[in-house]
Design a protein around this motif. Structure first.
Motif, PDB file in Angstrom:
ATOM      1  N   CYS A   1      -6.359  62.958   7.210  1.00  0.00           N
ATOM      2  CA  CYS A   1      -5.666  62.272   6.107  1.00  0.00           C
ATOM      3  C   CYS A   1      -4.169  62.172   6.399  1.00  0.00           C
ATOM      4  N   LEU A   2      -3.608  63.255   6.899  1.00  0.00           N
ATOM      5  CA  LEU A   2      -2.176  63.259   7.215  1.00  0.00           C
ATOM      6  C   LEU A   2      -1.849  62.271   8.334  1.00  0.00           C
ATOM      7  N   ARG A   3      -2.743  62.139   9.310  1.00  0.00           N
ATOM      8  CA  ARG A   3      -2.517  61.149  10.380  1.00  0.00           C
ATOM      9  C   ARG A   3      -2.555  59.730   9.820  1.00  0.00           C
ATOM     10  N   CYS A   4      -3.448  59.469   8.889  1.00  0.00           N
ATOM     11  CA  CYS A   4      -3.468  58.153   8.240  1.00  0.00           C
ATOM     12  C   CYS A   4      -2.150  57.906   7.521  1.00  0.00           C
ATOM     13  N   ASP A   5      -1.692  58.898   6.780  1.00  0.00           N
ATOM     14  CA  ASP A   5      -0.424  58.756   6.064  1.00  0.00           C
ATOM     15  C   ASP A   5       0.727  58.473   7.025  1.00  0.00           C
ATOM     16  N   ALA A   6       0.726  59.165   8.153  1.00  0.00           N
ATOM     17  CA  ALA A   6       1.796  58.964   9.132  1.00  0.00           C
ATOM     18  C   ALA A   6       1.771  57.547   9.694  1.00  0.00           C
ATOM     19  N   ARG A   7       0.615  56.937   9.781  1.00  0.00           N
ATOM     20  CA  ARG A   7       0.520  55.561  10.278  1.00  0.00           C
ATOM     21  C   ARG A   7       0.830  54.543   9.175  1.00  0.00           C
ATOM     22  N   ILE A   8       0.568  54.885   7.938  1.00  0.00           N
ATOM     23  CA  ILE A   8       0.859  53.999   6.807  1.00  0.00           C
ATOM     24  C   ILE A   8       2.360  53.940   6.544  1.00  0.00           C
ATOM     25  N   HIS A   9       3.019  55.071   6.643  1.00  0.00           N
ATOM     26  CA  HIS A   9       4.436  55.187   6.271  1.00  0.00           C
ATOM     27  C   HIS A   9       5.321  54.115   6.922  1.00  0.00           C
ATOM     28  N   PRO A  10       5.280  53.906   8.236  1.00  0.00           N
ATOM     29  CA  PRO A  10       6.161  52.882   8.811  1.00  0.00           C
ATOM     30  C   PRO A  10       5.813  51.471   8.352  1.00  0.00           C
ATOM     31  N   LEU A  11       4.545  51.220   8.044  1.00  0.00           N
ATOM     32  CA  LEU A  11       4.158  49.895   7.549  1.00  0.00           C
ATOM     33  C   LEU A  11       4.748  49.648   6.160  1.00  0.00           C
ATOM     34  N   VAL A  12       4.725  50.666   5.333  1.00  0.00           N
ATOM     35  CA  VAL A  12       5.301  50.541   3.991  1.00  0.00           C
ATOM     36  C   VAL A  12       6.815  50.396   4.079  1.00  0.00           C
ATOM     37  N   LEU A  13       7.446  51.167   4.950  1.00  0.00           N
ATOM     38  CA  LEU A  13       8.896  51.042   5.113  1.00  0.00           C
ATOM     39  C   LEU A  13       9.290  49.646   5.575  1.00  0.00           C
ATOM     40  N   ALA A  14       8.532  49.085   6.501  1.00  0.00           N
ATOM     41  CA  ALA A  14       8.823  47.725   6.966  1.00  0.00           C
ATOM     42  C   ALA A  14       8.695  46.736   5.813  1.00  0.00           C
ATOM     43  N   ARG A  15       7.683  46.897   4.984  1.00  0.00           N
ATOM     44  CA  ARG A  15       7.508  45.996   3.843  1.00  0.00           C
ATOM     45  C   ARG A  15       8.652  46.163   2.845  1.00  0.00           C
ATOM     46  N   GLN A  16       9.071  47.388   2.605  1.00  0.00           N
ATOM     47  CA  GLN A  16      10.194  47.614   1.701  1.00  0.00           C
ATOM     48  C   GLN A  16      11.455  46.931   2.229  1.00  0.00           C
ATOM     49  N   ASN A  17      11.674  47.005   3.514  1.00  0.00           N
ATOM     50  CA  ASN A  17      12.836  46.337   4.104  1.00  0.00           C
ATOM     51  C   ASN A  17      12.741  44.827   3.946  1.00  0.00           C
ATOM     52  N   GLU A  18      11.549  44.275   4.134  1.00  0.00           N
ATOM     53  CA  GLU A  18      11.361  42.835   3.926  1.00  0.00           C
ATOM     54  C   GLU A  18      11.689  42.453   2.488  1.00  0.00           C
ATOM     55  N   LEU A  19      11.229  43.257   1.551  1.00  0.00           N
ATOM     56  CA  LEU A  19      11.474  42.957   0.138  1.00  0.00           C
ATOM     57  C   LEU A  19      12.948  43.084  -0.216  1.00  0.00           C
ATOM     58  N   ARG A  20      13.637  44.033   0.390  1.00  0.00           N
ATOM     59  CA  ARG A  20      15.078  44.148   0.154  1.00  0.00           C
ATOM     60  C   ARG A  20      15.802  42.873   0.577  1.00  0.00           C
ATOM     61  N   VAL A  21      15.415  42.319   1.714  1.00  0.00           N
ATOM     62  CA  VAL A  21      16.034  41.076   2.196  1.00  0.00           C
ATOM     63  C   VAL A  21      15.743  39.947   1.225  1.00  0.00           C
ATOM     64  N   VAL A  22      14.499  39.833   0.799  1.00  0.00           N
ATOM     65  CA  VAL A  22      14.113  38.763  -0.133  1.00  0.00           C
ATOM     66  C   VAL A  22      14.876  38.909  -1.443  1.00  0.00           C
ATOM     67  N   LEU A  23      14.969  40.123  -1.938  1.00  0.00           N
ATOM     68  CA  LEU A  23      15.664  40.341  -3.211  1.00  0.00           C
ATOM     69  C   LEU A  23      17.157  40.056  -3.099  1.00  0.00           C
ATOM     70  N   ARG A  24      17.754  40.414  -1.971  1.00  0.00           N
ATOM     71  CA  ARG A  24      19.179  40.090  -1.764  1.00  0.00           C
ATOM     72  C   ARG A  24      19.386  38.587  -1.747  1.00  0.00           C
ATOM     73  N   GLU A  25      18.498  37.862  -1.085  1.00  0.00           N
ATOM     74  CA  GLU A  25      18.625  36.412  -0.985  1.00  0.00           C
ATOM     75  C   GLU A  25      18.393  35.735  -2.336  1.00  0.00           C
ATOM     76  N   ALA A  26      17.594  36.375  -3.189  1.00  0.00           N
ATOM     77  CA  ALA A  26      17.271  35.764  -4.472  1.00  0.00           C
ATOM     78  C   ALA A  26      18.298  36.051  -5.559  1.00  0.00           C
ATOM     79  N   ARG A  27      19.257  36.931  -5.285  1.00  0.00           N
ATOM     80  CA  ARG A  27      20.268  37.246  -6.291  1.00  0.00           C
ATOM     81  C   ARG A  27      21.143  36.033  -6.568  1.00  0.00           C
ATOM     82  N   PRO A  28      21.407  35.778  -7.841  1.00  0.00           N
ATOM     83  CA  PRO A  28      22.312  34.688  -8.176  1.00  0.00           C
ATOM     84  C   PRO A  28      23.705  34.958  -7.597  1.00  0.00           C
ATOM     85  N   GLY A  29      24.272  33.967  -7.031  1.00  0.00           N
ATOM     86  CA  GLY A  29      25.626  34.092  -6.502  1.00  0.00           C
ATOM     87  C   GLY A  29      25.686  34.777  -5.145  1.00  0.00           C
ATOM     88  N   ALA A  30      24.524  35.044  -4.554  1.00  0.00           N
ATOM     89  CA  ALA A  30      24.521  35.734  -3.264  1.00  0.00           C
ATOM     90  C   ALA A  30      24.740  34.764  -2.119  1.00  0.00           C
TER      91      ALA A  30
END
Length: 96
Positions: free
Chosen positions: A67-96
């Motif tokens: 289970c811990l090995r699965c979590d270790a493999r999931i973690h970087p995928l989730v972090l990459a998605r969070q980074n993608e969403l941060r970029v999208v949210l920054r671009e979507a801000r009014p006045g950005a």
């Protein structure tokens, strides 16, 4: 305590489903599986090895480590998605 190993096997199956969902970027399924896994984990006793034979303790250790090995493999995928969403949210801000 007899249901401990089946519960740990269920945790592993859910962890593997989470990894599969993350691998195909199915974030809703990942979140659903994570909630299911949390519910199963919350039912586990505090002392997982109390009353277990040495063989059962070894099996429990193997399942938990998987289970811990699965979590270790999931973690970087989730972090990459969070980074993608941060970029999208920054671009979507009014006045950005």
């Amino acid at each position: 305590m007899s249901s401990l190993l089946p519960d740990l096997e269920k945790l592993l199956a859910i962890s593997e489903a989470m990894l599969s969902a993350a691998g195909v970027a199915d974030w809703e399924a990942l979140a659903s599986h994570e909630a299911e896994r949390r519910a199963v984990a919350d039912q586990l006793p505090g002392l997982l090895n109390s009353g277990l034979s040495a063989t059962a303790q070894e099996r429990a250790r193997i399942l938990i480590e998987a289970c811990l090995r699965c979590d270790a493999r999931i973690h970087p995928l989730v972090l990459a998605r969070q980074n993608e969403l941060r970029v999208v949210l920054r671009e979507a801000r009014p006045g950005a």
